[in-house]
Design an enzyme around this catalytic site. Structure first.
Site, short mmCIF file in Angstrom:
data_model
loop_
_atom_site.label_atom_id
_atom_site.label_comp_id
_atom_site.label_asym_id
_atom_site.label_seq_id
_atom_site.Cartn_x
_atom_site.Cartn_y
_atom_site.Cartn_z
N ASP A 184 -6.37 -2.93 -7.39
CA ASP A 184 -7.15 -3.47 -6.03
C ASP A 184 -7.34 -4.81 -6.50
O ASP A 184 -7.98 -5.20 -7.50
CB ASP A 184 -9.12 -2.62 -5.97
CG ASP A 184 -8.77 -3.08 -3.96
OD1 ASP A 184 -8.24 -2.06 -3.09
OD2 ASP A 184 -9.06 -4.54 -3.79
N ARG A 210 -6.97 11.72 -5.90
CA ARG A 210 -8.47 10.99 -5.71
C ARG A 210 -9.52 11.70 -5.83
O ARG A 210 -10.42 11.92 -5.70
CB ARG A 210 -8.18 10.21 -4.17
CG ARG A 210 -9.00 9.77 -3.29
CD ARG A 210 -9.50 8.46 -3.55
NE ARG A 210 -10.28 7.91 -3.24
CZ ARG A 210 -11.72 7.98 -2.79
NH1 ARG A 210 -12.50 7.87 -3.79
NH2 ARG A 210 -12.37 6.86 -2.11
N ARG A 215 0.80 -0.53 0.12
CA ARG A 215 0.11 0.33 -0.19
C ARG A 215 1.02 1.43 -0.31
O ARG A 215 0.25 2.80 0.87
CB ARG A 215 -1.08 -0.38 0.88
CG ARG A 215 -1.88 -1.43 1.68
CD ARG A 215 -2.94 -0.86 0.43
NE ARG A 215 -4.14 -1.63 0.39
CZ ARG A 215 -4.63 -1.50 0.93
NH1 ARG A 215 -5.28 -0.61 1.31
NH2 ARG A 215 -6.65 -2.47 1.10
O1 CP3 Z 1 0.27 -2.19 -2.05
C1 CP3 Z 1 -0.67 -0.31 -3.35
O2 CP3 Z 1 -0.11 0.97 -3.10
C2 CP3 Z 1 -0.95 -0.75 -4.36
C3 CP3 Z 1 -2.43 -0.60 -4.61
C4 CP3 Z 1 -3.22 -1.68 -3.54
C5 CP3 Z 1 -4.53 -1.66 -3.09
N1 CP3 Z 1 -5.38 -2.49 -2.35
C6 CP3 Z 1 -4.91 0.19 -2.64
C7 CP3 Z 1 -5.86 0.49 -1.91
C8 CP3 Z 1 -3.62 -3.27 -3.16
C9 CP3 Z 1 -2.03 -4.13 -3.29
C10 CP3 Z 1 -4.14 -3.26 -2.70
C11 CP3 Z 1 -4.46 -4.58 -1.34
C12 CP3 Z 1 -5.69 -4.86 -1.73
N2 CP3 Z 1 -7.55 -4.15 -1.34
C13 CP3 Z 1 -6.21 -5.70 -0.31
C14 CP3 Z 1 -5.34 -6.95 0.61
C15 CP3 Z 1 -3.57 -6.61 0.98
C16 CP3 Z 1 -4.10 -6.03 1.99
O3 CP3 Z 1 -3.95 -4.63 2.76
O4 CP3 Z 1 -4.60 -6.50 3.42
C17 CP3 Z 1 -7.68 -6.02 0.49
C18 CP3 Z 1 -8.00 -6.87 1.27
C19 CP3 Z 1 -7.85 -5.07 -0.34
C20 CP3 Z 1 -9.80 -4.65 -0.56
C21 CP3 Z 1 -9.36 -3.31 0.02
N3 CP3 Z 1 -9.41 -2.31 -0.29
C22 CP3 Z 1 -10.07 -2.89 0.80
C23 CP3 Z 1 -10.71 -3.62 2.40
C24 CP3 Z 1 -10.30 -1.51 0.99
C25 CP3 Z 1 -10.96 -0.36 2.39
C26 CP3 Z 1 -9.57 -0.52 3.40
C27 CP3 Z 1 -9.05 0.94 2.55
O5 CP3 Z 1 -7.31 0.58 3.24
O6 CP3 Z 1 -9.33 1.61 2.43
C28 CP3 Z 1 -10.08 -0.70 -0.05
C29 CP3 Z 1 -9.62 0.22 -0.97
C30 CP3 Z 1 -8.09 0.68 -1.54
N4 CP3 Z 1 -7.40 -0.44 -1.94
C31 CP3 Z 1 -7.99 1.76 -1.06
C32 CP3 Z 1 -6.62 2.15 -1.88
C33 CP3 Z 1 -5.20 2.95 -2.03
C34 CP3 Z 1 -8.55 2.97 -0.54
C35 CP3 Z 1 -9.06 3.86 -1.46
C36 CP3 Z 1 -9.22 5.12 -1.10
O7 CP3 Z 1 -8.51 6.10 -1.33
O8 CP3 Z 1 -10.44 5.22 -1.06
#
Ligand code: CP3
Length: 343
Positions: free
Chosen positions: A75, A38, A25
């Site tokens: 994602d 964003r 992330r």
């Molecule tokens: O690592 C990176 O920088 C690459 C991008 C990336 C995102 N999500 C961007 C994101 C990666 C590799 C993920 C993987 C992901 N997504 C996982 C597995 C890794 C982990 O963290 O457990 C999971 C379970 C998800 C599902 C997901 N996406 C959730 C549960 C959420 C909400 C929680 C949160 O952190 O906001 C997201 C949203 C998300 N994915 C954001 C980002 C930058 C935030 C979105 C925003 O800008 O509001």
């Protein structure tokens, strides 16, 4: 001169004198330049599916910090989205999908993704590759079938993934059919990412740790092993990192049955156990606690030194035990990179 990339060397089993580093992330809300984009884009999925924006965000942490790897901005839930289970991300709420809470919805699920949904992801990879600095590798990724299924069944994140666990116990054949679809679609998705230019891929099994041993074997190990076999059939030298978060004492089963090049470990993994059962076979990636990165100060220095002392004698990629938290001060990330690199 050939462009050697330290992280790819480690994934070939070659320890590097200074461990390469990237953070899960690393592109995201702790960066003001991410928050600005964003805000302008309005929706998270618009960022993911607009190749120029996804490429720009992928490169933001590389420009700012000089990490050794860029991870494609996207994602894990784009896969269910492409299968017609529409995902939305409300600010501060996490993902929402329409729950797959009965068999009829499961049997109606499409088995092939809408390729037009995933095409912009491959375009973003090609754009990033054009602008990637020397020595920096580009990582692609997807969710592991179990973790993606937990969100599809519940329609949202839950603390212990009870809805998917109950479904898998009560309707194992229907659940296996869902896992089979995800194995197939996710494997092809990774192959296409690598063909577009991803130099290694990570399979995120964020919720592996909620399963008892038998279910861990059936829903985490076996599906991911099949994915790795599928990807290697098409791309024999594909570099693959597995992240079975929370696997703990089940890590030996994971590396025993899945031919990953590296295993990403979480903050709780016990170092001597990991050295003996994991790093003796494959490279290790991890495992700084995201909360100590947030806290900073002497506690952060000590934790970085511990991680290095625990794993840097073997093939090792420095990372966090899970994703970086949005409240993390940028100065703490800089402190961490300076300390790892002794600069
Ligand atoms: O690592 C990176 O920088 C690459 C991008 C990336 C995102 N999500 C961007 C994101 C990666 C590799 C993920 C993987 C992901 N997504 C996982 C597995 C890794 C982990 O963290 O457990 C999971 C379970 C998800 C599902 C997901 N996406 C959730 C549960 C959420 C909400 C929680 C949160 O952190 O906001 C997201 C949203 C998300 N994915 C954001 C980002 C930058 C935030 C979105 C925003 O800008 O509001």
């Amino acid at each position: 001169m050939t462009d050697t990339k330290p992280i790819l060397e480690v994934l070939s089993g070659k320890r590097q004198p200074v461990p390469p580093v990237w953070f899960m992330r690393q592109a995201g809300r702790y960066l003001p330049e991410y928050r600005a984009l964003r805000e302008r884009a309005g929706s998270f999925l618009k960022l993911c599916f607009t190749p120029e924006l996804a490429a720009e965000i992928t490169l933001q942490p590389i420009r700012r910090f000089g990490f050794d790897a860029a991870i494609l901005f996207s994602d894990i839930l784009v896969v269910p989205h492409a299968l017609g289970r529409h995902v939305t991300f409300e600010a501060g709420e996490g993902p929402r999908l329409e729950p797959l809470d009965d068999i009829s919805k499961l049997t109606a699920l499409r088995t092939q993704p809408d390729e037009s949904v995933l095409a912009p992801v491959y375009d973003a990879i090609r754009l990033v590759k054009r602008d990637l600095p020397t020595g920096v590798a580009l990582l692609g990724f997807c969710g592991a079938p179990w973790t993606v299924a937990t969100y599809m069944i519940a329609g949202r994140g839950t603390p212990d993934q009870a809805p998917a666990r109950i479904f898998a116990y009560a309707q194992p054949d229907a659940f296996a059919a869902l896992i089979d679809i995800l194995v197939e679609v996710s494997s092809r998705y990774l192959v296409e990412q690598i063909r577009a230019g991803a130099e290694a891929v990570q399979i995120f099994d964020t919720w592996a740790g909620v399963l008892p041993p038998r279910e861990f074997q059936r829903w985490c190990v076996e599906p991911v092993a099949r994915m790795v076999e599928h990807v290697r059939r098409e791309i024999p030298d594909a570099k693959i990192i597995g992240f079975p978060r929370g696997a703990g004492a089940l890590l030996p089963a994971y590396v025993g049955d899945i031919s990953v090049n590296a295993v990403s470990i979480d903050r709780a993994a016990e170092p001597a156990f990991v050295r003996k059962h994991v790093q003796s076979r494959v490279a290790v990636q991890g495992n700084l606690d995201p909360l100590v990165l947030l806290a900073g100060g002497n506690a952060l220095d000590r934790a970085i030194d511990d991680v290095l002392a625990n794993f840097a004698a073997g093939p090792f990629i420095f990372n966090l035990g899970h994703g970086i938290l949005p409240e993390t001060p940028i100065a703490h990330v800089e402190q961490t990179l300076r300390r790892i690199r002794r600069s």
